[in-house]
Design a protein around this motif. Structure first.
Motif, PDB file in Angstrom:
ATOM      1  N   ASN A 329       0.863  -1.126  -0.215  1.00  0.00           N
ATOM      2  CA  ASN A 329       0.018   0.093  -0.126  1.00  0.00           C
ATOM      3  C   ASN A 329       0.937   1.320   0.046  1.00  0.00           C
ATOM      4  O   ASN A 329       1.834   1.186   0.751  1.00  0.00           O
ATOM      5  N   TRP A 330       0.630   2.391  -0.582  1.00  0.00           N
ATOM      6  CA  TRP A 330       1.355   3.428  -0.805  1.00  0.00           C
ATOM      7  C   TRP A 330       1.554   4.046   0.569  1.00  0.00           C
ATOM      8  O   TRP A 330       2.479   5.017   0.880  1.00  0.00           O
ATOM      9  N   THR A 331       0.611   3.808   1.514  1.00  0.00           N
ATOM     10  CA  THR A 331       0.723   4.596   2.688  1.00  0.00           C
ATOM     11  C   THR A 331       1.798   4.027   3.717  1.00  0.00           C
ATOM     12  O   THR A 331       2.492   4.870   4.323  1.00  0.00           O
ATOM     13  N   PHE A 332       2.304   2.687   3.391  1.00  0.00           N
ATOM     14  CA  PHE A 332       3.255   2.299   4.188  1.00  0.00           C
ATOM     15  C   PHE A 332       4.526   2.723   3.268  1.00  0.00           C
ATOM     16  O   PHE A 332       5.501   2.973   4.132  1.00  0.00           O
ATOM     17  N   ILE A 333       4.600   2.961   1.953  1.00  0.00           N
ATOM     18  CA  ILE A 333       5.727   3.600   1.272  1.00  0.00           C
ATOM     19  C   ILE A 333       6.155   4.854   2.072  1.00  0.00           C
ATOM     20  O   ILE A 333       7.171   5.486   2.233  1.00  0.00           O
ATOM     21  N   ILE A 334       4.938   5.773   2.025  1.00  0.00           N
ATOM     22  CA  ILE A 334       4.956   6.888   2.624  1.00  0.00           C
ATOM     23  C   ILE A 334       5.639   7.153   4.085  1.00  0.00           C
ATOM     24  O   ILE A 334       6.353   8.128   4.370  1.00  0.00           O
ATOM     25  N   TRP A 335       4.992   6.317   4.762  1.00  0.00           N
ATOM     26  CA  TRP A 335       5.451   6.079   6.253  1.00  0.00           C
ATOM     27  C   TRP A 335       6.894   5.882   6.030  1.00  0.00           C
ATOM     28  O   TRP A 335       7.690   6.494   7.080  1.00  0.00           O
ATOM     29  N   GLY A 336       7.301   4.979   5.295  1.00  0.00           N
ATOM     30  CA  GLY A 336       8.766   4.800   5.304  1.00  0.00           C
ATOM     31  C   GLY A 336       9.753   5.992   4.668  1.00  0.00           C
ATOM     32  O   GLY A 336      10.674   6.312   5.618  1.00  0.00           O
ATOM     33  N   VAL A 337       9.224   6.782   3.902  1.00  0.00           N
ATOM     34  CA  VAL A 337       9.720   7.983   3.315  1.00  0.00           C
ATOM     35  C   VAL A 337       9.869   8.970   4.254  1.00  0.00           C
ATOM     36  O   VAL A 337      11.159   9.619   4.630  1.00  0.00           O
ATOM     37  N   LEU A 338       8.627   9.210   5.198  1.00  0.00           N
ATOM     38  CA  LEU A 338       8.654  10.109   6.291  1.00  0.00           C
ATOM     39  C   LEU A 338       9.663   9.933   7.365  1.00  0.00           C
ATOM     40  O   LEU A 338      10.267  10.570   7.769  1.00  0.00           O
ATOM     41  N   ASN A 339       9.924   8.561   7.618  1.00  0.00           N
ATOM     42  CA  ASN A 339      10.799   8.258   8.677  1.00  0.00           C
ATOM     43  C   ASN A 339      12.201   8.350   8.179  1.00  0.00           C
ATOM     44  O   ASN A 339      13.227   8.764   8.903  1.00  0.00           O
ATOM     45  N   ALA A 340      12.411   8.177   6.698  1.00  0.00           N
ATOM     46  CA  ALA A 340      13.707   8.416   6.350  1.00  0.00           C
ATOM     47  C   ALA A 340      14.021   9.972   6.540  1.00  0.00           C
ATOM     48  O   ALA A 340      15.326  10.374   6.834  1.00  0.00           O
ATOM     49  N   VAL A 341      13.135  10.719   6.213  1.00  0.00           N
ATOM     50  CA  VAL A 341      13.213  12.232   6.231  1.00  0.00           C
ATOM     51  C   VAL A 341      13.338  12.548   7.585  1.00  0.00           C
ATOM     52  O   VAL A 341      14.476  13.474   8.036  1.00  0.00           O
ATOM     53  N   TYR A 342      12.862  11.864   8.552  1.00  0.00           N
ATOM     54  CA  TYR A 342      12.957  12.150  10.154  1.00  0.00           C
ATOM     55  C   TYR A 342      14.517  11.788  10.453  1.00  0.00           C
ATOM     56  O   TYR A 342      15.059  12.873  11.531  1.00  0.00           O
ATOM     57  N   ILE A 343      14.930  10.717  10.159  1.00  0.00           N
ATOM     58  CA  ILE A 343      16.462  10.419  10.387  1.00  0.00           C
ATOM     59  C   ILE A 343      17.656  10.929   9.527  1.00  0.00           C
ATOM     60  O   ILE A 343      18.588  10.677  10.116  1.00  0.00           O
ATOM     61  N   LEU A 344      17.324  11.735   8.554  1.00  0.00           N
ATOM     62  CA  LEU A 344      18.323  11.740   7.641  1.00  0.00           C
ATOM     63  C   LEU A 344      19.410  12.904   8.212  1.00  0.00           C
ATOM     64  O   LEU A 344      20.449  12.742   8.145  1.00  0.00           O
ATOM     65  N   PRO A 345      18.769  13.776   8.869  1.00  0.00           N
ATOM     66  CA  PRO A 345      19.617  14.898   9.566  1.00  0.00           C
ATOM     67  C   PRO A 345      20.918  14.266  10.412  1.00  0.00           C
ATOM     68  O   PRO A 345      22.002  14.652  10.462  1.00  0.00           O
ATOM     69  N   SER A 346      20.426  13.339  11.285  1.00  0.00           N
ATOM     70  CA  SER A 346      21.285  12.785  12.275  1.00  0.00           C
ATOM     71  C   SER A 346      22.256  11.910  11.467  1.00  0.00           C
ATOM     72  O   SER A 346      23.461  11.704  11.927  1.00  0.00           O
ATOM     73  N   ILE A 347      21.813  11.254  10.369  1.00  0.00           N
ATOM     74  CA  ILE A 347      22.706  10.217   9.536  1.00  0.00           C
ATOM     75  C   ILE A 347      23.908  11.038   8.963  1.00  0.00           C
ATOM     76  O   ILE A 347      24.943  10.846   9.045  1.00  0.00           O
ATOM     77  N   ILE A 348      23.278  12.222   8.354  1.00  0.00           N
ATOM     78  CA  ILE A 348      24.300  13.182   7.725  1.00  0.00           C
ATOM     79  C   ILE A 348      25.472  14.049   8.697  1.00  0.00           C
ATOM     80  O   ILE A 348      26.296  13.846   8.268  1.00  0.00           O
ATOM     81  N   SER A 349      24.886  14.419   9.785  1.00  0.00           N
ATOM     82  CA  SER A 349      25.562  14.920  10.839  1.00  0.00           C
ATOM     83  C   SER A 349      26.357  13.797  11.704  1.00  0.00           C
ATOM     84  O   SER A 349      26.984  14.347  12.779  1.00  0.00           O
ATOM     85  N   ASN A 350      26.261  12.663  11.529  1.00  0.00           N
ATOM     86  CA  ASN A 350      26.785  11.523  12.438  1.00  0.00           C
ATOM     87  C   ASN A 350      26.545  11.721  13.825  1.00  0.00           C
ATOM     88  O   ASN A 350      27.451  11.486  14.869  1.00  0.00           O
ATOM     89  N   THR A 351      25.206  12.167  14.041  1.00  0.00           N
ATOM     90  CA  THR A 351      24.734  12.106  15.380  1.00  0.00           C
ATOM     91  C   THR A 351      23.704  10.857  15.721  1.00  0.00           C
ATOM     92  O   THR A 351      23.022  10.917  16.870  1.00  0.00           O
ATOM     93  N   ASN A 352      23.844  10.113  14.752  1.00  0.00           N
ATOM     94  CA  ASN A 352      22.650   9.087  15.027  1.00  0.00           C
ATOM     95  C   ASN A 352      22.918   8.104  15.685  1.00  0.00           C
ATOM     96  O   ASN A 352      21.924   7.227  16.580  1.00  0.00           O
ATOM     97  N   ARG A 353      24.215   8.119  16.818  1.00  0.00           N
ATOM     98  CA  ARG A 353      24.518   7.168  17.763  1.00  0.00           C
ATOM     99  C   ARG A 353      24.681   7.934  19.130  1.00  0.00           C
ATOM    100  O   ARG A 353      25.324   7.466  19.982  1.00  0.00           O
ATOM    101  N   ASN A 354      24.011   9.173  19.178  1.00  0.00           N
ATOM    102  CA  ASN A 354      24.441   9.930  20.398  1.00  0.00           C
ATOM    103  C   ASN A 354      23.659   9.344  21.625  1.00  0.00           C
ATOM    104  O   ASN A 354      23.973   9.411  22.757  1.00  0.00           O
ATOM    105  N   ASN A 355      22.343   8.642  21.427  1.00  0.00           N
ATOM    106  CA  ASN A 355      21.428   8.193  22.480  1.00  0.00           C
ATOM    107  C   ASN A 355      21.389   6.599  22.363  1.00  0.00           C
ATOM    108  O   ASN A 355      20.695   6.006  21.896  1.00  0.00           O
ATOM    109  N   LEU A 356      22.625   6.019  22.755  1.00  0.00           N
ATOM    110  CA  LEU A 356      22.638   4.600  23.060  1.00  0.00           C
ATOM    111  C   LEU A 356      22.195   3.862  24.141  1.00  0.00           C
ATOM    112  O   LEU A 356      21.666   2.753  24.309  1.00  0.00           O
ATOM    113  N   GLU A 357      22.321   4.433  25.322  1.00  0.00           N
ATOM    114  CA  GLU A 357      21.867   3.956  26.481  1.00  0.00           C
ATOM    115  C   GLU A 357      20.302   4.473  26.872  1.00  0.00           C
ATOM    116  O   GLU A 357      19.853   5.514  26.375  1.00  0.00           O
ATOM    117  N   ILE A 358      19.607   3.791  27.510  1.00  0.00           N
ATOM    118  CA  ILE A 358      18.240   4.203  27.894  1.00  0.00           C
ATOM    119  C   ILE A 358      18.165   5.449  28.750  1.00  0.00           C
ATOM    120  O   ILE A 358      19.241   5.763  29.052  1.00  0.00           O
TER     121      ILE A 358
END
Length: 482
Positions: A329-358
């Motif tokens: 369903n296209w809704t799931f694809i948009i959901w995936g794209v939206l999460n990619a947009v959410y996470i992309l800034p941290s991937i590019i800036s290498n801050t995606n592993r800032n919060n490893l501990e609870i």
């Protein structure tokens, strides 16, 4: 056979007795008991799809051995791609053929052409996405020489079809589960009691929180045109807790059940709604799938080692594929794209592993910055879940448009809104318990261990009573459709 059904409540003790008292310390007999119990469990859904499960098992068992025994790299590659092609081919036919046929016909219609493409009138074999990925990880690991092929067909078959994980995961790895299946298991009462405790918490999450949240989420989503923006926000929140408690509840029951037989499955959830950024959320949500895509798709594509554009490309590929894995369903694809947009800034800036501990480890309360980070991450997640739950793309956009209208500032009102207050209170209680137990594998693993015995057992009995009070018509688990 649902985990939250009387049939499973009868099935589980019988299998437990056969495994520990009939098979005792005979490994072959233990595995045979679990394998045939798993096949019976799966047959209760639709016995016709047993052939597909057995075929998939045979395919990967044989190709795994062939890859290992191949005299050269070219031969290894042939057997690997044979397995991948057939496995994904079956998955594509059953799960995605109608989606592609309808999308292609719609595309031609936009160009002025009419196409009458035949669609398949078949039901999706339950668990096919999960056991297909079990087999794929197995043959890929053999190809990469991370794993030796399992020669015992019973043990390998059990790896694919072990009933706690068969229909909705977690997605296991041969490197983790197979070693547990080829050595004699001895009964450990403390592990069994721990398993029962996790099953209890899983049933609470499913029956008390998820199923009751589903009632109001469905009421609002299925009649979204008639509701105000404020009511639609309530509906999105109910679905947010429904999907988490439904799927993590299933995972808790699966892990607890496996522990009754001396088997440890991969952890699938680690309190994702307490995440401080989207990268942390995806390390804590559906962990077995996220790690599968990371190891078998993201890293082979180059991961984050390339330039900026490669990072962007790989991030979008993995999230689009993840969305598509969830459904045609296209809704799931948009959901995936939206999460990619959410996470992309941290991937590019290498801050995606800032919060490893609870969050707030060793402390009762989070810092102010952590608190607002949790709230903002939770808000982004709720927004994305609207696409996941919506019937189609237009439904999702209409739903969101109404939320951002003036009606957002009205008093929420929907059928059963007064009764829903009980569910809202239970959700609040659930969040509190999850917060207190967030440093453990599941919320009540150690919660109350230091309490007086009457208080501790009073807590357990209260959970049991709530489960019986809120047990109604058995609701299937959301992820069974994937």
């Amino acid at each position: 056979m649902l985990f939250n059904s009387i049939h499973f409540a009868l099935f589980l003790p019988i299998v437990f007795f056969l495994h520990w008292f009939l098979a005792k310390k005979n490994l072959k007999l233990q595995n045979i008991v679990l394998l045939f119990s798993s096949y019976f469990f799966y047959s209760c859904w639709d016995w016709r799809f047993m052939l597909l499960l057995v075929f998939s098992t045979l395919l990967d068992y044989i190709t795994g051995i062939k890859i290992h025994e191949s005299p050269n790299h070219r031969s290894k590659k042939f057997w690997l791609w044979l397995s991948i092609g057939i496995n994904l081919g079956f998955l594509g036919i059953f799960k995605y053929y109608n989606f592609f046929a309808d999308s292609f016909a719609s595309g031609l219609a936009l160009l002025g052409f009419q196409a009458n493409l035949q669609t398949l009138q078949v039901i999706l074999p339950i668990g096919i996405s999960f056991y297909t990925f079990h087999g794929l990880s197995y043959v890929i690991d053999i190809y990469k020489e991370r794993l030796q092929p399992e020669r015992d067909f019973i043990s390998y078959s059990l790896f694919v079809s072990f009933f706690p994980l068969l229909v909705a995961g977690p997605i296991e790895r041969g490197t983790h589960l197979l070693p547990q299946l080829v050595k004699v298991r001895t009964f450990n009462s403390s592990k069994a009691i721990d398993g029962l405790r996790q099953i209890l918490w899983g049933l609470f999450k499913k029956i008390v929180i998820a199923d009751n949240s589903a009632e109001y989420a469905n009421t609002i989503f299925n009649n979204s045109d008639a509701h105000s923006g404020s009511t639609l926000v309530i509906g999105a929140l109910f679905f947010t807790f429904q999907i988490y408690c439904d799927f993590s509840g299933y995972s808790d029951i699966a892990l607890g059940t496996a522990r009754l037989f001396g088997i440890e499955l991969l952890r699938n959830f680690a309190y994702p709604y307490f995440s401080r950024d989207i990268a942390e959320f995806w390390r804590r949500w559906h962990i077995s799938l996220s790690s599968w895509f990371k190891d078998y798709l993201y890293i082979p594509l180059g991961g984050s080692k390339g330039g900026v554009w490669m990072k962007i490309r790989n991030t979008f590929i993995i999230f689009i594929v993840s969305g598509f894995w969830h459904g045609a369903n296209w809704t799931f694809i948009i959901w995936g794209v939206l999460n990619a947009v959410y996470i992309l800034p941290s991937i590019i800036s290498n801050t995606n592993r800032n919060n490893l501990e609870i969050v707030a480890k060793g402390r009762l309360f989070p810092t102010v910055s952590d608190f607002f980070a949790i709230i903002s991450t939770f808000g982004l997640t709720v927004f994305a879940w609207i696409f996941f739950r919506a019937n189609n793309v237009s439904h999702a956009f209409n739903y969101i448009a109404e939320i951002f209208s003036a009606s957002l500032f009205t008093i929420p009102s929907f059928e059963g809104d007064t009764k829903s207050l009980v569910t809202a209170i239970l959700i609040g209680l659930f969040v509190l318990i999850e917060w207190l137990g967030r440093e453990d594998k599941y919320a009540i693993e150690k919660l109350g261990m230091s309490w007086n015995k009457p208080i501790r057992w009073g807590f357990y009995y209260s959970v049991v009573i709530l489960i019986f009070l809120f047990t109604g018509e058995n609701q299937t688990f959301i992820y069974f459709q994937f």
